[in-house]
Scaffold this active site. Sequence first.
Site, PDB file in Angstrom:
ATOM      1  N   ARG A  37       0.858  -1.172   0.000  1.00  0.00           N
ATOM      2  CA  ARG A  37       0.000   0.000   0.000  1.00  0.00           C
ATOM      3  C   ARG A  37       0.905   1.236   0.000  1.00  0.00           C
ATOM      4  O   ARG A  37       1.822   1.344   0.812  1.00  0.00           O
ATOM      5  CB  ARG A  37      -0.852   0.010   1.272  1.00  0.00           C
ATOM      6  CG  ARG A  37      -1.657   1.269   1.358  1.00  0.00           C
ATOM      7  CD  ARG A  37      -2.279   1.432   2.702  1.00  0.00           C
ATOM      8  NE  ARG A  37      -3.062   2.652   2.724  1.00  0.00           N
ATOM      9  CZ  ARG A  37      -3.318   3.335   3.821  1.00  0.00           C
ATOM     10  NH1 ARG A  37      -2.832   2.932   4.984  1.00  0.00           N
ATOM     11  NH2 ARG A  37      -4.037   4.423   3.772  1.00  0.00           N
ATOM     12  N   GLU A  39      -9.197  -4.009   1.619  1.00  0.00           N
ATOM     13  CA  GLU A  39      -8.131  -3.351   0.848  1.00  0.00           C
ATOM     14  C   GLU A  39      -6.975  -4.314   0.562  1.00  0.00           C
ATOM     15  O   GLU A  39      -6.371  -4.248  -0.504  1.00  0.00           O
ATOM     16  CB  GLU A  39      -7.633  -2.118   1.623  1.00  0.00           C
ATOM     17  CG  GLU A  39      -8.645  -0.980   1.563  1.00  0.00           C
ATOM     18  CD  GLU A  39      -8.511   0.025   2.695  1.00  0.00           C
ATOM     19  OE1 GLU A  39      -8.933  -0.301   3.824  1.00  0.00           O
ATOM     20  OE2 GLU A  39      -7.993   1.117   2.452  1.00  0.00           O
TER      21      GLU A  39
END
Length: 395
Positions: A90, A382
């Site tokens: 991320r 996510e």
Amino acid sequence: MKILVINCGSSSLKYQLINMEDESVLCKGLVERIGIEGSKLTHKINGEKYVVEEEMKDHKKALKLVLDQILDKDHGAIKDLKEISAVGHRVVHGGESFNDSVVVDKKVMAAIKECISLAPLHNPANIMGIEAIEELMPGVKNVAVFDTAFHQTMPKENYLYAIPYEYYEKYSIRRYGFHGTSHNFVSKRAAEILGKTREDLRIVTCHLGNGSSMAAIDHGKVVDTSMGLTPLEGVCMGTRSGDMDPAIIPFLMEKENLTASDINNILNKKSGVLAISGVSSDFRDIEEQQDSNERCKIALTQFANRVRKYIGSYATLMNGVDVIVFTAGVGENSASMRSEILSKLEFLGIKVDEDKNNVRGEETIISTEDSKVVAMVIPTNEELMIARDTERLTK
Ligand code: AMP
């Protein structure tokens, strides 16, 4: 194919090892207090928890211990690091350089470094994570998945601030938006559940957690989102003010003799529902006291009103709305908050089924069958989105 997903914060690190055959999580964990006394790694596999308390002076040391856990002969998930096909990271800010995830090379690293001024707390940690994996797992492909990328479809009129244009040109000051991976995941899933594609739909996604953001996704493209240059703008949040009159900033700086860093700290860490309730930044604590404490009630009503105002304004941007999705800690779990947000939207054709709305953390359509707009709860994921992008780009 097994993908390792890494999410580095400034002093923390989350990881998941995902088997892409069935998208199952093989193991996952969290490292806290990296570079601070009392570093701790919590590794989870098959419902069991293993804790490692050892000094971790930086992200490289932390990741080394994470890989040791993943390989551990008793509570590991694989025998050899070669079983990990790629690593997805991320990355918070991709600026204007990235409208999709990307395989990391020297040029990509340079572009991520250029975005440090836009995310000074986050991007350096994300970079440390990538560099550590490059050292610890030489030759493995790293993929960067940006929080900002999904929002890059916004038209200029919606991402520019009405301040002198030179500041956009000189400093790249504009709306970027965050939580893009989550808005992307839940909007895609919403379309799948309805048996449609995103290109058929006008969707408003409400990512309501400790940090909250909204997005208007018009036939597959984000046309507006509530967070801005930084994650401070938009709806009020756990500890962040969200939208306010910008003139309050110089006013307070003068009155209270505050520095830029002081005011930044106040608006990011001491505002939001924490400030209004005077009790907590955690919505559960505030909900618990709402009947006995007027400020808690005000904090919750203010939050609901602000989210509803965004839904209304996004409906005007898209000439209507077909689907409203709730996700993240508050959006997935608080039936009363969802009910309050949707309560005054009957004029848009939204009818809530309160029985169906009485749900926590499960994919559910919470509107009635004759509701013109579908309202739904979709738990965000996510990490899975990062893993899917990593697979797509490295397969
Ligand atoms: P997140 O940032 O997505 O992890 O969300 C964290 C927020 O979700 C915290 O403010 C929690 O209070 C809130 N939350 C979690 N569970 C519930 C619940 N059952 N009811 C209300 N809020 C909740």
